[in-house]
Structure formats: structure tokens, C-alpha cells
Design an enzyme around this catalytic site. Structure first.
Site, PDB file in Angstrom:
ATOM      1  CB  THR A 236      -0.885   0.052   1.264  1.00 15.19           C
ATOM      2  OG1 THR A 236      -0.024   0.000   2.408  1.00 15.19           O
ATOM      3  CG2 THR A 236      -1.879  -1.080   1.315  1.00 15.19           C
ATOM      4  NE  ARG A 238       2.938   7.619  -3.145  1.00 16.66           N
ATOM      5  CZ  ARG A 238       1.911   7.696  -2.295  1.00 16.66           C
ATOM      6  NH1 ARG A 238       1.248   6.605  -1.944  1.00 16.66           N
ATOM      7  NH2 ARG A 238       1.519   8.855  -1.804  1.00 16.66           N
ATOM      8  CD  GLU A 267      -1.127   4.875  -8.251  1.00 16.40           C
ATOM      9  OE1 GLU A 267      -1.742   5.894  -7.877  1.00 16.40           O
ATOM     10  OE2 GLU A 267      -0.555   4.106  -7.476  1.00 16.40           O
ATOM     11  CG  HIS A 286      -3.242   5.290  -4.662  1.00 13.30           C
ATOM     12  ND1 HIS A 286      -2.069   5.807  -5.164  1.00 13.30           N
ATOM     13  CD2 HIS A 286      -3.248   5.610  -3.339  1.00 13.30           C
ATOM     14  CE1 HIS A 286      -1.404   6.427  -4.193  1.00 13.30           C
ATOM     15  NE2 HIS A 286      -2.101   6.308  -3.075  1.00 13.30           N
TER      16      HIS A 286
HETATM   17  N1  LIG Z   1      -2.123   3.706  -0.653  1.00 11.06           N
HETATM   18  C1  LIG Z   1      -2.532   4.704   0.089  1.00 11.06           C
HETATM   19  O1  LIG Z   1      -3.695   5.109   0.023  1.00 11.06           O
HETATM   20  C2  LIG Z   1      -1.568   5.341   1.064  1.00 11.06           C
HETATM   21  C3  LIG Z   1      -2.060   6.103   2.123  1.00 11.06           C
HETATM   22  C4  LIG Z   1      -1.160   6.646   3.034  1.00 11.06           C
HETATM   23  C5  LIG Z   1       0.199   6.437   2.873  1.00 11.06           C
HETATM   24  N2  LIG Z   1       0.654   5.716   1.822  1.00 11.06           N
HETATM   25  C6  LIG Z   1       2.107   5.478   1.656  1.00 11.06           C
HETATM   26  O2  LIG Z   1       2.583   4.842   2.833  1.00 11.06           O
HETATM   27  C7  LIG Z   1       3.823   5.421   3.203  1.00 11.06           C
HETATM   28  C8  LIG Z   1       4.008   5.308   4.715  1.00 11.06           C
HETATM   29  O3  LIG Z   1       3.042   6.124   5.377  1.00 11.06           O
HETATM   30  P1  LIG Z   1       3.189   6.497   6.929  1.00 11.06           P
HETATM   31  O4  LIG Z   1       2.067   7.408   7.277  1.00 11.06           O
HETATM   32  O5  LIG Z   1       3.382   5.263   7.726  1.00 11.06           O
HETATM   33  O6  LIG Z   1       4.547   7.315   6.886  1.00 11.06           O
HETATM   34  P2  LIG Z   1       5.560   7.567   8.074  1.00 11.06           P
HETATM   35  O7  LIG Z   1       6.451   8.669   7.612  1.00 11.06           O
HETATM   36  O8  LIG Z   1       4.839   7.737   9.366  1.00 11.06           O
HETATM   37  O9  LIG Z   1       6.409   6.199   8.160  1.00 11.06           O
HETATM   38  C9  LIG Z   1       7.297   5.774   7.173  1.00 11.06           C
HETATM   39  C10 LIG Z   1       8.412   4.992   7.862  1.00 11.06           C
HETATM   40  O10 LIG Z   1       9.267   4.467   6.865  1.00 11.06           O
HETATM   41  C11 LIG Z   1      10.605   4.509   7.392  1.00 11.06           C
HETATM   42  N3  LIG Z   1      11.570   4.459   6.306  1.00 11.06           N
HETATM   43  C12 LIG Z   1      11.957   5.456   5.475  1.00 11.06           C
HETATM   44  N4  LIG Z   1      12.868   5.000   4.591  1.00 11.06           N
HETATM   45  C13 LIG Z   1      13.064   3.684   4.873  1.00 11.06           C
HETATM   46  C14 LIG Z   1      13.866   2.664   4.298  1.00 11.06           C
HETATM   47  N5  LIG Z   1      14.685   2.923   3.281  1.00 11.06           N
HETATM   48  N6  LIG Z   1      13.812   1.426   4.830  1.00 11.06           N
HETATM   49  C15 LIG Z   1      12.977   1.168   5.889  1.00 11.06           C
HETATM   50  N7  LIG Z   1      12.215   2.101   6.484  1.00 11.06           N
HETATM   51  C16 LIG Z   1      12.241   3.336   5.972  1.00 11.06           C
HETATM   52  C17 LIG Z   1      10.643   5.811   8.171  1.00 11.06           C
HETATM   53  O11 LIG Z   1      11.677   5.805   9.133  1.00 11.06           O
HETATM   54  C18 LIG Z   1       9.261   5.860   8.804  1.00 11.06           C
HETATM   55  O12 LIG Z   1       9.258   5.317  10.109  1.00 11.06           O
HETATM   56  C19 LIG Z   1       3.721   6.874   2.710  1.00 11.06           C
HETATM   57  O13 LIG Z   1       4.989   7.438   2.460  1.00 11.06           O
HETATM   58  C20 LIG Z   1       2.897   6.750   1.447  1.00 11.06           C
HETATM   59  O14 LIG Z   1       3.749   6.611   0.335  1.00 11.06           O
HETATM   60  C21 LIG Z   1      -0.192   5.161   0.920  1.00 11.06           C
END
Ligand SMILES: NC(=O)c1ccc[n+]([C@@H]2O[C@H](COP(=O)([O-])OP(=O)(O)OC[C@H]3O[C@@H](n4cnc5c(N)ncnc54)[C@H](O)[C@@H]3O)[C@@H](O)[C@H]2O)c1
Length: 317
Positions: A236, A238, A267, A286
Site C-alpha cells: 500500500t 507506492r 496510475e 490506490h
Molecule cells: N495507498 C494509500 O492510500 C496510502 C495512504 C497513506 C500512505 N501511503 C504510503 O505509505 C507510506 C508510509 O506512510 P506512513 O504514514 O506510515 O509514513 P511515516 O512517515 O509515518 O512512516 C514511514 C516509515 O518508513 C521509514 N523508512 C523510510 N525509509 C526507509 C527505508 N529505506 N527502509 C525502511 N524504512 C524506511 C521511516 O523511518 C518511517 O518510520 C507513505 O509514504 C505513502 O507513500 C499510501
């Protein structure tokens, strides 16, 4: 009175909150018409987007030209459609709705895991037609006792862990920015793990990292091949993080037990024959972060934060 442009859909009540104080141009289809988008954005004080508006290149130049635009609001999480450094260099703050759609994504993840592990929900047409495919769908797995491996342990990863723990799963997480002794692990009962160990041990792997140069291609064919036989993979986060062709091939070989994919390199994705009739595959457009409740939360969070930013700007001016 400031001018606010909203180029994608937003909860109408949150739009009304903005309109009560400022001049608002709200057009959910504006991002599809680049000429009108550029013309509308030139001279605005705030731009609010979701994930389709690309805030870079020509649009960034148009926004930066007058020096008026001070804030870009992102209706969601993940800033890969925004040139954040370019915005900040032009005096625009970028704000996102971190956490506001986490519950929707977390529920999507555990629902997908439950459906794919059990594998019993694809026989409606057969049962209605008087068939009785009982043997074929009797070997599903319970989720309790299975190991969930989370890649990324931020807002969504942590909430997913809470739901999964409630269902009796064991949860491991790998997060490149969190030390193994970070308090959040002990507080949540989640075991920190190295990426390779987690991938080799988990029955369900779920991706929750942002798209960055560090995560692009993270789940390529060889990483998928190192997953436990019959494991479930859920993305979910990217597109570009997961190799979908490799997922399709692993599903057909039975090496993966199932996959749920909500996000794609492009997309909408173009028709892909490799994914047609692929077994145990759930595809969604998405929407894992989208629900009635999350749309309201996300929209109000961004509306309120944009208003705060504009009020602070007025005071300074
Ligand atoms: N499909 C959807 O509808 C939808 C909705 C919300 C978020 N998202 C995606 O989900 C992602 C995560 O959302 P979130 O709210 O948990 O974000 P967040 O920023 O709270 O958490 C992301 C985590 O990933 C970690 N991270 C960064 N780079 C990393 C790497 N190389 N290896 C391992 N860990 C790593 C960070 O330290 C952080 O703890 C977003 O960036 C977005 O792309 C998708």
C-alpha cells in the site's frame, strides 16, 4: 483575503471552512488540465493537492513567480508528487496529513491478509450455481499465530501492528531510521528485525515506506524470491518499490501464496496481461487510505493547517 486553489477532491465541509475566510477555487478535475492549473496557480497564496498533481517543473515555477504562494497542502501522506526542496527554496511550506489515513490503510492490510490467508472467498459464483467446492477452499490458514513483517514502522506500520497483534499475529518490523532499542518496539510488543531476516521469516509482509531513492526497487525479484514459500505480500506504500511482474510470476509458480497491491508505477496502470487471471491476487486503485472517515479527517487536518499558515502569514505581513 487569500486565494486558495484546490486541484483534487476534498471533503466539501472542509472546503466550506476555507471558503468562509478566503477566496477558494475548488475543482477536483483541475489537475487534468495543465493549462488551467498553471493559470490558476499563478498568484495563489496556497495550493492544496492530493497525489495526482505534480508540484514540480512548470507548476512550481508558476507558483514561485509572484512569491505569494506560502503553503502546499497535501491531502494524504507521501510527498513523492511534490518537489519539497524546490517548494521550500521558493518559500513554500509543504504540509501533509501524516497519520490521518493510517487507520484506513491498516484496516486494508489486515483485511487483505485475512482474505488471502483463508482463501475461501472466491467461490460465490460456484456456490450460487449449485456447485459445492468445499474441498478446494477447506485448507485456508488462520491469521492467529502467523508472523507479520512490516517494512517501515511509522504511523501506518505501527497501527497495522496494533490491529494484527489484536488478531493474535506475531509482529516484526524493519525501519531504516529506527534503532533496534527505540522505545516504540517495546511499547508495541513488536520485534525489531533486519530486513533479510524479516523477509525470510514472515508469513505476511507489508510495505509501509515512502518512495525515496533508498526504497525504489526494494522489493525486486530476488527479494521476493527470498520470501517464505506461500507467504503473502501486501503493498500500500507506492509503486516503484515493488516489482509487479515478479509478483505475478511468483504467484503463478505458487512461490507466493497471495498478494494485494494498491499502488502502481503508473496510475492508472496500463492493461497488463501478466496480471490477468493471476491467482490469489487482489488489485485496488490506490484506495487503501481512502474511506468516508479518513477523507474527512485528512481534509479537515489540511484545511486547518493551511488556515493557520495563512493567518501566521497575515500577521507577519
Ligand atoms: N495507498 C494509500 O492510500 C496510502 C495512504 C497513506 C500512505 N501511503 C504510503 O505509505 C507510506 C508510509 O506512510 P506512513 O504514514 O506510515 O509514513 P511515516 O512517515 O509515518 O512512516 C514511514 C516509515 O518508513 C521509514 N523508512 C523510510 N525509509 C526507509 C527505508 N529505506 N527502509 C525502511 N524504512 C524506511 C521511516 O523511518 C518511517 O518510520 C507513505 O509514504 C505513502 O507513500 C499510501
Amino acid at each position: 483575503m487569500a486565494k486558495i486553489v484546490i486541484s483534487e477532491f476534498m471533503d466539501e465541509r472542509a472546503v466550506a471552512l476555507l471558503s468562509a475566510r478566503h477566496e477558494v477555487l475548488f475543482d477536483a478535475g483541475l489537475q487534468k488540465d495543465s493549462t488551467r492549473l498553471l493559470a490558476s496557480a499563478a498568484g495563489c497564496d496556497a495550493l492544496i493537492v492530493r497525489n495526482l498533481t505534480q508540484v514540480r517543473g512548470e507548476l512550481l515555477t508558476a507558483l514561485g513567480r509572484t512569491g505569494r504562494c506560502k503553503v502546499i497542502g497535501r491531502l494524504g501522506v507521501g510527498l513523492d508528487n511534490i518537489d519539497v526542496a524546490g517548494c521550500e527554496a521558493n518559500g513554500m511550506a509543504v504540509i501533509s496529513a501524516t497519520g490521518a489515513n493510517a487507520q484506513s490503510v491498516a484496516e486494508y492490510v489486515v483485511t487483505s491478509a485475512l482474505l488471502l490467508l483463508r482463501g475461501a472467498y472466491g467461490c460465490t459464483a460456484a456456490v450460487a450455481a449449485g456447485e459445492w467446492p468445499r474441498a478446494a477452499v477447506s485448507n485456508g490458514r488462520e491469521i492467529a499465530g502467523q508472523t507479520l513483517g512490516l517494512i517501515g514502522f511509522g504511523s501506518i506500520g505501527q497501527l497495522t501492528a496494533r490491529l494484527a497483534t489484536g488478531l493474535g499475529m506475531k509482529v516484526q518490523a524493519f525501519d531504516a531510521m529506527l534503532a533496534a532499542d527505540a522505545p516504540v518496539y517495546a511499547q508495541s510488543g513488536v520485534q525489531p528485525a533486519a530486513l533479510d531476516d524479516l523477509v525470510a521469516q514472515a508469513n505476511v509482509v507489508s510495505l509501509h515506506v515512502p518512495l525515496t531513492e533508498g526504497t525504489r526497487g526494494l522489493f525486486n525479484a530476488s527479494r521476493i524470491a527470498s520470501m517464505k514459500a506461500g507467504a503473502i505480500l501486501i503493498n500500500t506504500s507506492r509503486g516503484h518499490i515493488l516489482d509487479i511482474a515478479a509478483v505475478a510470476s511468483a504467484l503463478r509458480l505458487g512461490q507466493l501464496g497471495g498478494a494485494a497491491i494498491d499502488v502502481f508505477d503508473t496510475e492508472p496502470m496500463s492493461a497488463d496481461t501478466a496480471l490477468q487471471n493471476c491467482p490469489n491476487l487482489l488489485l485496488t486503485p490506490h484506495i487503501s487510505g481512502l474511506s468516508v472517515q479518513s477523507n474527512k479527517r485528512v481534509s479537515f487536518m489540511i484545511a486547518e493547517r493551511v488556515l493557520e499558515k495563512l493567518a501566521a502569514q497575515e500577521q507577519q505581513g
